[in-house]
Structure formats: structure tokens, C-alpha cells
Design a protein around this motif. Structure first.
Motif, PDB file in Angstrom:
ATOM      1  N   LEU A   1       0.830  -1.201   0.000  1.00  0.00           N
ATOM      2  CA  LEU A   1       0.000   0.000   0.000  1.00  0.00           C
ATOM      3  C   LEU A   1       0.868   1.254   0.000  1.00  0.00           C
ATOM      4  O   LEU A   1       0.568   2.229  -0.690  1.00  0.00           O
ATOM      5  CB  LEU A   1      -0.936   0.008   1.213  1.00  0.00           C
ATOM      6  N   GLY A   2       1.941   1.219   0.750  1.00  0.00           N
ATOM      7  CA  GLY A   2       2.873   2.340   0.752  1.00  0.00           C
ATOM      8  C   GLY A   2       3.483   2.552  -0.625  1.00  0.00           C
ATOM      9  O   GLY A   2       3.613   3.689  -1.094  1.00  0.00           O
TER      10      GLY A   2
ATOM     11  N   TYR B   1       0.923   4.086  -2.998  1.00  0.00           N
ATOM     12  CA  TYR B   1       0.801   5.524  -2.770  1.00  0.00           C
ATOM     13  C   TYR B   1       2.016   6.257  -3.336  1.00  0.00           C
ATOM     14  O   TYR B   1       1.886   7.250  -4.056  1.00  0.00           O
ATOM     15  CB  TYR B   1       0.640   5.817  -1.274  1.00  0.00           C
ATOM     16  N   ARG B   2       3.197   5.780  -2.998  1.00  0.00           N
ATOM     17  CA  ARG B   2       4.428   6.439  -3.437  1.00  0.00           C
ATOM     18  C   ARG B   2       4.532   6.468  -4.963  1.00  0.00           C
ATOM     19  O   ARG B   2       4.891   7.489  -5.555  1.00  0.00           O
ATOM     20  CB  ARG B   2       5.646   5.729  -2.854  1.00  0.00           C
TER      21      ARG B   2
ATOM     22  N   HIS C   1       2.087   6.158  -7.302  1.00  0.00           N
ATOM     23  CA  HIS C   1       0.978   6.629  -8.136  1.00  0.00           C
ATOM     24  C   HIS C   1       0.246   7.874  -7.631  1.00  0.00           C
ATOM     25  O   HIS C   1      -0.571   8.436  -8.369  1.00  0.00           O
ATOM     26  CB  HIS C   1      -0.040   5.500  -8.318  1.00  0.00           C
ATOM     27  N   SER C   2       0.510   8.328  -6.411  1.00  0.00           N
ATOM     28  CA  SER C   2      -0.266   9.460  -5.892  1.00  0.00           C
ATOM     29  C   SER C   2      -0.006  10.748  -6.673  1.00  0.00           C
ATOM     30  O   SER C   2      -0.947  11.495  -6.963  1.00  0.00           O
ATOM     31  CB  SER C   2      -0.008   9.674  -4.405  1.00  0.00           C
TER      32      SER C   2
ATOM     33  N   GLU D   1      -2.886  12.764  -8.642  1.00  0.00           N
ATOM     34  CA  GLU D   1      -3.148  14.159  -8.301  1.00  0.00           C
ATOM     35  C   GLU D   1      -3.031  15.053  -9.537  1.00  0.00           C
ATOM     36  O   GLU D   1      -3.843  15.966  -9.735  1.00  0.00           O
ATOM     37  CB  GLU D   1      -2.189  14.632  -7.212  1.00  0.00           C
TER      38      GLU D   1
ATOM     39  N   THR E   1      -7.264  13.176  -4.156  1.00  0.00           N
ATOM     40  CA  THR E   1      -6.216  12.149  -4.182  1.00  0.00           C
ATOM     41  C   THR E   1      -6.173  11.436  -2.836  1.00  0.00           C
ATOM     42  O   THR E   1      -6.148  10.194  -2.781  1.00  0.00           O
ATOM     43  CB  THR E   1      -4.848  12.778  -4.503  1.00  0.00           C
ATOM     44  N   GLN E   2      -6.180  12.213  -1.761  1.00  0.00           N
ATOM     45  CA  GLN E   2      -6.161  11.605  -0.431  1.00  0.00           C
ATOM     46  C   GLN E   2      -7.420  10.767  -0.195  1.00  0.00           C
ATOM     47  O   GLN E   2      -7.348   9.671   0.357  1.00  0.00           O
ATOM     48  CB  GLN E   2      -6.009  12.677   0.649  1.00  0.00           C
TER      49      GLN E   2
ATOM     50  N   THR F   1      -9.134   9.234  -2.416  1.00  0.00           N
ATOM     51  CA  THR F   1      -8.988   8.006  -3.215  1.00  0.00           C
ATOM     52  C   THR F   1      -8.193   6.969  -2.442  1.00  0.00           C
ATOM     53  O   THR F   1      -8.596   5.804  -2.336  1.00  0.00           O
ATOM     54  CB  THR F   1      -8.306   8.313  -4.563  1.00  0.00           C
ATOM     55  N   PHE F   2      -7.073   7.398  -1.878  1.00  0.00           N
ATOM     56  CA  PHE F   2      -6.236   6.441  -1.146  1.00  0.00           C
ATOM     57  C   PHE F   2      -6.873   6.014   0.170  1.00  0.00           C
ATOM     58  O   PHE F   2      -6.653   4.890   0.628  1.00  0.00           O
ATOM     59  CB  PHE F   2      -4.817   6.988  -0.966  1.00  0.00           C
TER      60      PHE F   2
ATOM     61  N   LEU G   1      -7.109   3.058  -9.573  1.00  0.00           N
ATOM     62  CA  LEU G   1      -7.105   4.387  -8.957  1.00  0.00           C
ATOM     63  C   LEU G   1      -7.940   5.370  -9.778  1.00  0.00           C
ATOM     64  O   LEU G   1      -8.644   6.212  -9.218  1.00  0.00           O
ATOM     65  CB  LEU G   1      -5.677   4.905  -8.805  1.00  0.00           C
TER      66      LEU G   1
END
Length: 171
Positions: free
Chosen positions: A12-13, A16-17, A19-20, A24, A41-42, A44-45, A67
Motif C-alpha cells: 500500500l505504501g 501511494y508512493r 501513483h499518488s 493528483e 487524491t487523499q 482516493t487512497f 485508482l
């Protein structure tokens, strides 16, 4: 924490790293607003994390496609919410000054409108209109039937469907 849980947190980390920033940027291009894009974006995650915790997160072979799907849904909800807020503010602007609610009352009314909109989400437009006209405007089935150009029997079916939806929706 067992090895599977650690690996899951790492994945999960990594998601996020990796694709965030991309997500965004995609949202920023559609919204034209960096702050709203960052918020969505937040959100979504947060949805991805919730799906992971509920063990309903699918195996992500194409993480960006997943996503995008979640992000698009949140974007649609964002636009609906803003449209509802604009309509509410326009209605307030047309009220006589003596009837304008306080800021606290406005906030409560707006939150109630959002909750009602979310509750009725998924209903066909005619069913939704019939339900709102009956509940908010106090129209009887005959008046609703005239407005929708359908029979009263159809309005009764619409209302039954709306009530069933309200009872069964999982908020």
C-alpha cells in the motif's frame, strides 16, 4: 504483526508512493484546482485503504486503472456536491432577508441536502423526482403523474421503489 500484514502495508505504501503524484496531476487537470485535486487524491487512497482493511481490495494488476476508477467516482461526487451547493446558495440569495438562515443553520441544511442526495443516489431520475416532489413539495400522486406524464399507478410504483431504496441503502 505477521509477514503478510507487513507485506501488505509495504505494498500500500508503494502504491501511494508510485501513483499518488500521477493521480493528483490527473485530477488537477480535470478540476483546475490543486487543493481540490490534493483532497480527492487523499480521499482516493483512503478508499483504497478502507477496501484493503475490509479485504475487498482486488488484486491490482493495473493499479492506475483502479485508482482512476475510484478517482473518477469521487470526481463525479465532487461535481454533484458543488452543483448542489450552488443551487442551495442561489435559493438562499432569493430569500427575503428576514428568512435567511444563520450560518449554523445554513451549514446544517447543506449537510442535510448532501445526505439526502447521497441517500437517493442510484435512483432513476423520474423516481427521484417523484419522491422529492412528494416529500418536499407535498404533491399528491395525481399532481406528480401530471408533471412526469405518467399514470398514478406508475407514481405509486416509483414511490414504493424510492421508499424501498431508502430503507435498504447502506450509509
Amino acid at each position: 504483526m505477521d509477514n503478510a500484514a507487513v507485506a501488505s502495508e509495504v505494498s500500500l505504501g508503494n502504491l501511494y508512493r508510485d501513483h499518488s503524484s500521477w493521480l493528483e496531476g490527473w485530477l488537477r487537470r480535470r478540476l483546475g484546482d490543486a487543493w481540490d485535486a490534493a483532497d480527492l487524491t487523499q480521499d482516493t487512497f483512503i478508499r483504497v485503504l478502507a477496501a484493503h482493511q475490509a479485504r475487498t481490495l482486488p488484486n491490482l494488476r493495473e493499479p492506475r486503472a483502479y485508482l482512476l476508477t475510484v478517482g473518477r467516482r469521487l470526481l463525479v461526487n465532487h461535481h454533484k456536491r458543488r452543483s448542489l451547493e450552488r443551487a442551495y446558495l442561489e435559493a438562499l440569495a432569493n430569500l427575503p432577508e428576514a428568512l435567511v438562515p444563520s450560518p449554523e443553520q445554513r451549514w446544517i441544511l447543506l449537510e442535510t441536502l448532501h445526505a439526502l442526495d447521497e441517500l437517493l443516489d442510484g435512483l432513476p431520475p423520474a423516481v427521484r423526482r417523484a419522491f422529492l416532489w412528494a416529500q418536499l413539495d407535498g404533491l399528491d400522486y395525481a399532481a406528480i403523474a401530471l408533471r412526469l406524464d405518467v399514470s398514478e399507478r406508475t407514481v405509486k410504483r416509483y414511490m414504493a421503489k424510492a421508499y424501498e431504496h431508502c430503507l435498504l441503502v447502506d450509509l
